[in-house]
Write an enzyme that holds these catalytic residues in place. Structure first.
Site, PDB file in Angstrom:
ATOM      1  N   LYS A 122       0.822  -0.982   0.064  1.00  0.00           N
ATOM      2  CA  LYS A 122      -0.149   0.029   0.053  1.00  0.00           C
ATOM      3  C   LYS A 122       0.989   1.118   0.078  1.00  0.00           C
ATOM      4  O   LYS A 122       1.661   1.402   0.925  1.00  0.00           O
ATOM      5  CB  LYS A 122      -0.907  -0.004   1.170  1.00  0.00           C
ATOM      6  CG  LYS A 122      -1.751  -1.272   1.276  1.00  0.00           C
ATOM      7  CD  LYS A 122      -2.594  -1.355   2.628  1.00  0.00           C
ATOM      8  CE  LYS A 122      -1.739  -1.635   3.758  1.00  0.00           C
ATOM      9  NZ  LYS A 122      -2.490  -1.913   5.031  1.00  0.00           N
ATOM     10  N   THR A 151      -7.920   9.162   8.967  1.00  0.00           N
ATOM     11  CA  THR A 151      -7.122   7.918   8.169  1.00  0.00           C
ATOM     12  C   THR A 151      -6.990   6.493   9.198  1.00  0.00           C
ATOM     13  O   THR A 151      -6.389   5.548   8.708  1.00  0.00           O
ATOM     14  CB  THR A 151      -6.187   7.953   7.519  1.00  0.00           C
ATOM     15  OG1 THR A 151      -5.017   8.666   8.196  1.00  0.00           O
ATOM     16  CG2 THR A 151      -6.365   9.023   6.401  1.00  0.00           C
ATOM     17  N   GLY A 192      -7.114   3.558  10.993  1.00  0.00           N
ATOM     18  CA  GLY A 192      -7.816   2.285  10.600  1.00  0.00           C
ATOM     19  C   GLY A 192      -8.170   2.017   9.150  1.00  0.00           C
ATOM     20  O   GLY A 192      -8.693   0.946   8.967  1.00  0.00           O
ATOM     21  N   THR A 193      -7.433   2.444   8.498  1.00  0.00           N
ATOM     22  CA  THR A 193      -7.490   2.218   6.914  1.00  0.00           C
ATOM     23  C   THR A 193      -6.870   0.679   6.583  1.00  0.00           C
ATOM     24  O   THR A 193      -7.651   0.211   5.815  1.00  0.00           O
ATOM     25  CB  THR A 193      -7.073   3.296   6.083  1.00  0.00           C
ATOM     26  OG1 THR A 193      -5.727   3.826   6.544  1.00  0.00           O
ATOM     27  CG2 THR A 193      -7.878   4.572   5.875  1.00  0.00           C
ATOM     28  N   GLY A 194      -5.937   0.646   7.314  1.00  0.00           N
ATOM     29  CA  GLY A 194      -5.344  -0.514   6.850  1.00  0.00           C
ATOM     30  C   GLY A 194      -5.902  -1.768   7.169  1.00  0.00           C
ATOM     31  O   GLY A 194      -6.202  -2.924   6.672  1.00  0.00           O
ATOM     32  N   CYS A 195      -6.552  -1.890   8.668  1.00  0.00           N
ATOM     33  CA  CYS A 195      -7.398  -2.811   9.056  1.00  0.00           C
ATOM     34  C   CYS A 195      -8.519  -2.773   8.121  1.00  0.00           C
ATOM     35  O   CYS A 195      -9.236  -4.015   7.825  1.00  0.00           O
ATOM     36  CB  CYS A 195      -7.949  -2.313  10.506  1.00  0.00           C
ATOM     37  SG  CYS A 195      -6.510  -2.173  11.593  1.00  0.00           S
TER      38      CYS A 195
END
Ligand SMILES: Cc1ncc(COP(=O)(O)OP(=O)(O)O)c(N)n1
Ligand SMILES: Cc1ncsc1CCOP(=O)(O)O
Ligand SMILES: [Mg+2]
Length: 545
Positions: free
Chosen positions: A231, A264, A266-269
């Protein structure tokens, strides 16, 4: 970007005698069917498998991750993401973090035995399609997880190699890295590192460009996962968020616009959970990734101005619903009877006649003092109506004026208008309430006390009563006069707005009938069948205020 292709992925965990994909028509074509009964060792579980392969099975993601007390990331984000993507989500908690928008204040790791117990509870009972991992804070927890996955194989494993929180706090130490490299990644169907995590996974080599991300994706793929998504959100000096997806053969650069927001966390989870959710529904890997990216982009854009917490990085809204609660109040305050004072109802034919768009007409009305607006566009094409409604909504919101849609519940829902106005032969009020939910405003046309009583029972917010005087705007409409209006007002438990043939010359007379719950006048031609909507609205406002 390379053109789309049909992926031929195997979503089962590696090195395991894998489960059949009997209940997934899409994946059936992508995986090797095997005997269903080989799946579990014990006969009770075999029975469970039979039950779960029925047609009513719900796609199910199990997240193995840490809890975030601020609920922006971790288990809480995973639950919200799966719910938003309409997939069931069970949870195995690996750590409890004390965390907010400022950072991580504390971490309490769940003992590995208890992680194992949670895993067994879920995997031995429920039909889990996809496991998604987040914070795995110790090597032993990684080992316990891999052991459970070998015992209870699932159709896909999505690994979000969480090592450092977005605030920069370390969430799992170097020993975990060994577990990732040696055990977990070889079992993964996809791993989704950000720039920092990808760098750590390949031995602390910094990534500075998309080309570096490709190299990293290839090196990480060599560790064993079937697909890699590096990412690029944190890549400096880029106006776009470019992620590199590598399936072992092809590279794809997946671009989305970079949303300028602090929200932003928590975007990865969420991205990994969305991928897991789409896989659980039967998507191919590449389309799962694309859908997940699009979901994140939409949610970030929607949530760009939310203010939750005082720290540098706020959570976003997975359900795209919170902004409206903030912007134009909800619950008790969402509608005030005083909103009915000067109720402007549009008419497309009139606006056409005077050469103005619906939006121009609405803008003039609210600037002139209209306190509520209804779009009554009887002859508009749905698409045009929706587009106009969206523009009008922005105008009305910027003036704090509610916007209702006449008749069309679908249009109101699609543009997230403040509510609807419906008549006796439109959608039944109780159904409209079910469809629109408790927060939207519903007005109902009533000519009689019985109709007003029913509207109240069915969950309306106000009554439109008329036609009070004869009108050319609505054909075949019985006139009830001031007497009919009084009768409805006297019995109605809801606030009433009078409609029909009302204008500058008679508005005051109507308001002076002396009924406390008569809150205003609704007008069409007196505003819109005139040369200057702004002036007419101002004048009418002056007469009734
Ligand atoms: C405020 C207000 N009151 C009454 C009506 C009439 O609604 P309805 O009876 O559904 O007729 P149409 O407007 O759909 O022709 C209204 N629109 N607004
Ligand atoms: C929609 C409607 N419902 C009852 S009367 C009416 C028309 C009102 O239009 P006008 O204000 O031009 O008389
Ligand atoms: Mg109607």
């Amino acid at each position: 970007m390379a053109s789309a292709q049909v992926l031929c992925c195997h979503f089962d965990c590696r090195g395991v005698q894998v489960a059949p994909i009997v209940s997934f028509p899409v994946w059936n074509s992508l995986t090797t069917p095997k005997n269903p009964t080989l799946r579990f060792v014990n006969s009770t579980l075999m029975q469970a498998d039979m039950i779960h392969t029925s047609q009513n099975k719900i796609p199910h993601v199990l997240t193995v991750a840490g809890s975030d007390s601020g609920a922006g990331a971790g288990i809480q984000a995973d639950l919200k993401a799966c719910a938003a993507r309409r997939v069931y989500c069970s949870t195995v908690i690996t750590a409890v973090t004390a965390q907010n928008t400022v950072g991580v204040q504390g971490v309490d790791i769940v003992p590995e035995d208890f992680v194992a117990e949670q895993l067994k509870s879920v995997l031995s009972d429920m039909h889990v399609d996809v496991v998604k991992t987040g914070m795995l804070p110790s090597l032993n927890i990684v080992k316990v997880l891999c052991g459970s996955l070998r015992k209870f194989p699932v159709k896909a494993l999505v690994v979000d190699p969480v090592m450092i929180s977005t605030s920069g706090d370390v969430l799992s130490g170097p020993s975990v890295l060994t577990g990732f490299r040696e055990e977990l990644l070889p079992m993964a169907d996809i791993v989704t590192p950000n720039i920092k995590e990808a760098s750590v996974l390949i031995g602390d080599v910094p990534l500075k460009s998309v080309s570096d991300m490709r190299t990293a994706a290839k090196l990480i793929h060599d560790l064993g996962p079937r697909n890699v998504l590096v990412k690029g959100g944190d890549l400096p000096n880029s106006s776009e968020a470019i992620d590199v997806f590598f399936d072992g053969e092809e590279f794809y650069e997946l671009c989305s616009s970079r949303v300028n927001t602090r929200n932003t966390h928590g975007t990865g989870c969420t991205l990994a959970s969305c991928i897991a959710a789409e896989l659980a529904k039967g998507s191919s890997m590449l389309s799962a990734v694309k859908i997940a990216k699009h979901f994140i982009e939409t949610a970030l854009d929607y949530s760009r101005d939310l203010i939750i917490g005082n720290g540098a990085q706020g959570p976003f809204d997975h359900f795209l619903a919170l902004k409206n609660i903030n912007q134009h109040s909800c619950g008790q305050n969402r509608f005030h009877p005083n909103n009915l004072l000067l109720y402007a109802v549009t008419d497309s034919a009139m606006n056409r006649r005077w050469g103005r768009s619906i939006a121009e007409a609405v803008k003039a009305a609210v600037e002139g003092g209209a306190t509520i607006v209804q779009l009554r566009e009887k002859d508009a094409e749905t698409r045009d109506f929706l587009d106009a409604a969206k523009v009008c909504l922005e105008i009305c919101r910027s003036h704090g004026v509610p916007l209702l849609i006449n008749d069309r519940i679908d249009v109101a829902l699609a543009c997230d208008a403040d509510g609807v106005h419906i008549g006796q032969s439109d959608m039944p009020t109780n159904l409209a309430r079910t469809l629109l939910g408790p927060e939207k405003i519903i007005g109902v046309s009533c000519k009689t006390p019985d109709q007003a009583q029913q509207a109240w029972i069915d969950g309306a917010d106000y009554i439109g009563c008329g036609g009070v005087y004869p009108t050319n705007t609505k054909s075949n409409n019985r006139t009830i006069g001031l007497e009919g209006l009084k009768e409805v007002c006297q019995t109605s438990k809801l606030p009433v707005v009078a409609i029909g043939g009302i204008g500058l010359s008679n508005a005051r007379t109507v308001m002076e009938i002396g009924e406390p719950n008569l809150k205003g006048v609704a007008v069409v031609s007196a505003l819109f069948d005139r040369e200057c909507v702004l002036t007419e609205t101002r004048n009418l406002h002056a007469v009734i205020s």
